[in-house]
Design a protein around this motif. Structure first.
Motif, PDB file in Angstrom:
ATOM      1  N   LYS A   1      14.408   8.662   0.066  1.00 44.74           N
ATOM      2  CA  LYS A   1      15.627   9.449   0.272  1.00 44.74           C
ATOM      3  C   LYS A   1      16.835   8.553   0.053  1.00 44.74           C
ATOM      4  O   LYS A   1      17.181   7.711   0.876  1.00 44.74           O
ATOM      5  CB  LYS A   1      15.647  10.047   1.680  1.00 44.74           C
ATOM      6  N   PHE A   2      17.499   8.746  -1.106  1.00 45.58           N
ATOM      7  CA  PHE A   2      18.709   8.010  -1.462  1.00 45.58           C
ATOM      8  C   PHE A   2      19.771   9.007  -1.924  1.00 45.58           C
ATOM      9  O   PHE A   2      20.115   9.067  -3.096  1.00 45.58           O
ATOM     10  CB  PHE A   2      18.440   7.014  -2.599  1.00 45.58           C
ATOM     11  N   ARG A   3      20.281   9.794  -1.047  1.00 46.52           N
ATOM     12  CA  ARG A   3      21.207  10.863  -1.446  1.00 46.52           C
ATOM     13  C   ARG A   3      22.552  10.348  -1.939  1.00 46.52           C
ATOM     14  O   ARG A   3      23.212  10.990  -2.760  1.00 46.52           O
ATOM     15  CB  ARG A   3      21.452  11.794  -0.251  1.00 46.52           C
ATOM     16  N   SER A   4      22.979   9.188  -1.443  1.00 39.39           N
ATOM     17  CA  SER A   4      24.344   8.715  -1.711  1.00 39.39           C
ATOM     18  C   SER A   4      24.390   7.499  -2.613  1.00 39.39           C
ATOM     19  O   SER A   4      25.430   6.844  -2.716  1.00 39.39           O
ATOM     20  CB  SER A   4      25.036   8.384  -0.377  1.00 39.39           C
ATOM     21  N   LEU A   5      23.293   7.182  -3.289  1.00 39.02           N
ATOM     22  CA  LEU A   5      23.189   5.940  -4.046  1.00 39.02           C
ATOM     23  C   LEU A   5      24.154   5.910  -5.226  1.00 39.02           C
ATOM     24  O   LEU A   5      24.193   6.818  -6.040  1.00 39.02           O
ATOM     25  CB  LEU A   5      21.753   5.762  -4.539  1.00 39.02           C
ATOM     26  N   VAL A   6      24.937   4.815  -5.307  1.00 43.39           N
ATOM     27  CA  VAL A   6      25.894   4.625  -6.399  1.00 43.39           C
ATOM     28  C   VAL A   6      25.369   3.594  -7.392  1.00 43.39           C
ATOM     29  O   VAL A   6      25.404   3.816  -8.597  1.00 43.39           O
ATOM     30  CB  VAL A   6      27.269   4.170  -5.847  1.00 43.39           C
ATOM     31  N   GLU A   7      24.849   2.471  -6.895  1.00 38.91           N
ATOM     32  CA  GLU A   7      24.408   1.393  -7.784  1.00 38.91           C
ATOM     33  C   GLU A   7      23.058   0.865  -7.316  1.00 38.91           C
ATOM     34  O   GLU A   7      22.838   0.644  -6.123  1.00 38.91           O
ATOM     35  CB  GLU A   7      25.438   0.252  -7.789  1.00 38.91           C
ATOM     36  N   ALA A   8      22.150   0.638  -8.277  1.00 37.97           N
ATOM     37  CA  ALA A   8      20.813   0.144  -7.950  1.00 37.97           C
ATOM     38  C   ALA A   8      20.378  -0.904  -8.960  1.00 37.97           C
ATOM     39  O   ALA A   8      20.593  -0.748 -10.167  1.00 37.97           O
ATOM     40  CB  ALA A   8      19.805   1.294  -7.916  1.00 37.97           C
ATOM     41  N   HIS A   9      19.762  -1.978  -8.463  1.00 42.05           N
ATOM     42  CA  HIS A   9      19.172  -3.027  -9.288  1.00 42.05           C
ATOM     43  C   HIS A   9      17.678  -3.043  -8.963  1.00 42.05           C
ATOM     44  O   HIS A   9      17.288  -3.423  -7.857  1.00 42.05           O
ATOM     45  CB  HIS A   9      19.795  -4.388  -8.986  1.00 42.05           C
TER      46      HIS A   9
ATOM     47  N   LYS B   1       0.827  -1.210   0.000  1.00 41.74           N
ATOM     48  CA  LYS B   1       0.000   0.000   0.000  1.00 41.74           C
ATOM     49  C   LYS B   1       0.862   1.260   0.000  1.00 41.74           C
ATOM     50  O   LYS B   1       0.612   2.192  -0.757  1.00 41.74           O
ATOM     51  CB  LYS B   1      -0.929  -0.024   1.218  1.00 41.74           C
ATOM     52  N   SER B   2       1.867   1.289   0.859  1.00 43.77           N
ATOM     53  CA  SER B   2       2.710   2.480   0.972  1.00 43.77           C
ATOM     54  C   SER B   2       4.106   2.062   1.412  1.00 43.77           C
ATOM     55  O   SER B   2       4.257   1.387   2.426  1.00 43.77           O
ATOM     56  CB  SER B   2       2.106   3.450   1.999  1.00 43.77           C
ATOM     57  N   VAL B   3       5.116   2.442   0.639  1.00 42.25           N
ATOM     58  CA  VAL B   3       6.498   2.081   0.939  1.00 42.25           C
ATOM     59  C   VAL B   3       7.359   3.345   0.932  1.00 42.25           C
ATOM     60  O   VAL B   3       7.316   4.125  -0.020  1.00 42.25           O
ATOM     61  CB  VAL B   3       7.052   1.064  -0.082  1.00 42.25           C
ATOM     62  N   SER B   4       8.140   3.524   1.992  1.00 42.58           N
ATOM     63  CA  SER B   4       9.038   4.671   2.091  1.00 42.58           C
ATOM     64  C   SER B   4      10.455   4.197   2.389  1.00 42.58           C
ATOM     65  O   SER B   4      10.661   3.144   2.999  1.00 42.58           O
ATOM     66  CB  SER B   4       8.574   5.629   3.195  1.00 42.58           C
ATOM     67  N   PHE B   5      11.413   4.997   1.946  1.00 44.03           N
ATOM     68  CA  PHE B   5      12.824   4.725   2.215  1.00 44.03           C
ATOM     69  C   PHE B   5      13.463   6.006   2.745  1.00 44.03           C
ATOM     70  O   PHE B   5      13.451   7.038   2.072  1.00 44.03           O
ATOM     71  CB  PHE B   5      13.557   4.288   0.943  1.00 44.03           C
ATOM     72  N   ASP B   6      14.012   5.920   3.948  1.00 42.53           N
ATOM     73  CA  ASP B   6      14.744   7.042   4.517  1.00 42.53           C
ATOM     74  C   ASP B   6      16.150   6.536   4.837  1.00 42.53           C
ATOM     75  O   ASP B   6      16.478   6.192   5.968  1.00 42.53           O
ATOM     76  CB  ASP B   6      14.038   7.542   5.780  1.00 42.53           C
ATOM     77  N   THR B   7      16.963   6.462   3.801  1.00 38.50           N
ATOM     78  CA  THR B   7      18.312   5.896   3.919  1.00 38.50           C
ATOM     79  C   THR B   7      19.291   6.819   3.193  1.00 38.50           C
ATOM     80  O   THR B   7      19.787   6.487   2.112  1.00 38.50           O
ATOM     81  CB  THR B   7      18.358   4.482   3.310  1.00 38.50           C
ATOM     82  N   PRO B   8      19.576   7.978   3.752  1.00 42.25           N
ATOM     83  CA  PRO B   8      20.372   8.993   3.050  1.00 42.25           C
ATOM     84  C   PRO B   8      21.799   8.582   2.738  1.00 42.25           C
ATOM     85  O   PRO B   8      22.425   9.169   1.852  1.00 42.25           O
ATOM     86  CB  PRO B   8      20.330  10.189   4.002  1.00 42.25           C
ATOM     87  N   ASN B   9      22.344   7.576   3.436  1.00 45.00           N
ATOM     88  CA  ASN B   9      23.731   7.162   3.206  1.00 45.00           C
ATOM     89  C   ASN B   9      23.845   5.848   2.451  1.00 45.00           C
ATOM     90  O   ASN B   9      24.937   5.289   2.341  1.00 45.00           O
ATOM     91  CB  ASN B   9      24.469   7.049   4.545  1.00 45.00           C
ATOM     92  N   LEU B  10      22.722   5.369   1.921  1.00 45.44           N
ATOM     93  CA  LEU B  10      22.735   4.103   1.184  1.00 45.44           C
ATOM     94  C   LEU B  10      23.538   4.237  -0.105  1.00 45.44           C
ATOM     95  O   LEU B  10      23.360   5.182  -0.863  1.00 45.44           O
ATOM     96  CB  LEU B  10      21.300   3.674   0.852  1.00 45.44           C
TER      97      LEU B  10
END
Length: 468
Positions: free
Chosen positions: A238-246, A212-221
């Protein structure tokens, strides 16, 4: 050899025994009194059984008693049967009391003891794999000050998202989180919130329900793997530091059918509104805006109808919105170029060209990799699409086309045709056309010189090296 082994110091022999399966290490205790004492000091204990037999229970009790109050590094317990909690819980309390740093539990139909979640020594905790392992309401407090790695599979949270949030809030130094089949599609909402988290993996089996509702608060991920049905909304990402995502976001079968039959093939990157049809399909705009800083992005064929993997039934409607919302995206990988022709993909490809400027013209992508089968389509569309990328992408520094089988004529033919492209958007682009035993490279645009190099031995070896 035996004499030489016996001359080793006790701490070194104990260390060696810690790498053996516990049953094998325990068998050495019958050799002599010295070996019995050596086994007692083993710090890694792994127990596995498919039933709660008297012999197994006696063995675990004897091993734990032999160790006394000595510290333990790792304790692993895998039970495929349904054990008596009165048998299992004392074992867990024993190792917690002895300062265990790594704990793995895969036990069916078992309420996790609250004592696990106030351990001052746990650095790695792995829970799940059984049936009915639960984080119950008996867990009133979570305080895991040293926990850096947490893996959870099929654990039942009796308070749903509240219990999960309580667990994460009690892990102040958590760096790696693995979540599998939590069933959060049944929760009112779910939030992965951890300021210290650097690596996150979430996998959910394909089913007919949407979160229904999904949030991410991981600024250093820095690293993300996310495979799930698309949520109805993503209120906070919140993904401020994301380098690689699948990313593999899926529609349910009903949603795919409705999306495919609609005349408006533009749901998934539209702005939020109250339209019933769009709400049913889902809106991931906020999610993709949240990962706009990612440098390396992988998308499955089912991800919001994004045909990064080749599929004749899925269009490229969402790719323009993706490129727009990811201004820092530098690497884009296509596994084939075949896709469904729809009106929404016109400014990405040649299916239905639009009068407006192509979204490729503002793309930040520097490295484009395309994996093709040996035989290019007879109509030449794949070849023309590659030319279209060259003509429209102004920041492209490297284009790699890889044939997934060994067939030199295709390599020569495509290389020759791409070198003849008269208009190149990028001032200087390196072109490579590769098969398993042949590699041709050139620089565009100019009169090109062939450069021969030794190709990789396997397709996946090439693919992994290419993206690093």
């Amino acid at each position: 050899m035996e004499d030489m082994f016996n001359r080793l110091p006790n701490p070194l022999i104990s260390h060696i025994l810690s790498f053996l399966p516990t049953k094998e290490a325990a068998s050495t205790s019958v050799l002599s009194k010295r070996w019995r004492l050596l086994f007692a000091s083993v710090t890694n204990l792994d127990f596995e059984s498919d039933e709660e037999s008297p012999s197994f229970v006696e063995f675990v009790n004897r091993v734990l008693a032999l160790g006394g109050n000595d510290s333990i590094n790792r304790f692993s317990l895998i039970f495929t049967d349904y054990p008596d909690p009165d048998t299992v819980t004392p074992w867990i309390l024993n190792v917690l009391r002895r300062g265990v740093s790594e704990l793995e539990l895969s036990v069916s139909d078992y309420p996790l003891p609250p004592e696990i979640f106030v351990s001052k020594t746990l650095a790695k905790l792995k829970l799940g794999g059984g049936d009915g392992l639960s984080f119950s309401t008996d867990v009133k407090k979570v305080s895991l000050p040293k926990l850096k790695t947490l893996e959870i599979e099929s654990v039942v949270f009796e308070e749903d998202g509240i219990g999960f949030a309580k667990l994460l809030s009690g892990c102040p130094v958590l760096e790696e989180l693995v979540l599998m089949n939590l069933g959060w599609e049944h929760w009112k909402s779910c939030s992965v919130s951890a300021k210290t988290l650097r690596k996150l993996k979430f996998f959910c089996e394909d089913n007919d329900e949407n979160p229904k509702s999904v949030s991410f608060d991981t600024p250093n991920l820095e690293y993300l793997e996310y495979s799930d049905n698309i949520a109805k909304k993503y209120p906070r990402v919140k993904f401020r530091s994301l380098v690689e995502a699948h990313i593999s976001l899926r529609l349910t079968e009903d949603q795919s059918a409705d999306a495919g039959s609609s005349e408006e093939d533009e749901y998934l990157f539209e702005s939020d509104d109250d339209d019933e049809e769009k709400e049913m399909v889902g809106n991931a705009t906020n999610f993709f805006k949240g990962i706009c800083n990612v440098q390396i992005l992988y998308l499955s064929a089912k991800t919001l109808e994004l045909t990064v993997e080749s599929d004749e039934e899925i269009g490229w409607d969402s790719l323009p919105g993706l490129l727009k919302n990811c201004p820092n995206l530098e690497t884009l990988v296509f596994k084939g170029l075949v896709h469904k022709s729809t009106k929404g993909c016109g400014n990405m490809c040649l299916c239905k060209p639009l009068k407006n400027p192509s979204c490729l013209s503002s793309s930040a992508v520097k490295v484009l990799k395309i994996i093709l089968s040996v035989h290019i389509d007879d109509d030449g569309m794949e070849e023309e699409q590659i030319k279209h990328f060259l003509e429209k992408m102004p920041r492209l520094e490297q284009l790699v086309v890889y044939f997934n089988e060994s067939y030199e004529p295709s390599v020569f033919e495509l290389s020759k045709k791409l070198k003849s492209v008269s208009t190149i958007a990028s001032p200087k682009c390196n072109l490579q056309v590769i098969s398993q035993n042949l590699s041709l490279s050139s620089t565009l645009p100019c009169a090109l010189t062939k450069k021969w190099s030794a190709p990789p031995n396997e397709e996946y070896t090439w693919f992994l090296k290419a993206v690093t």
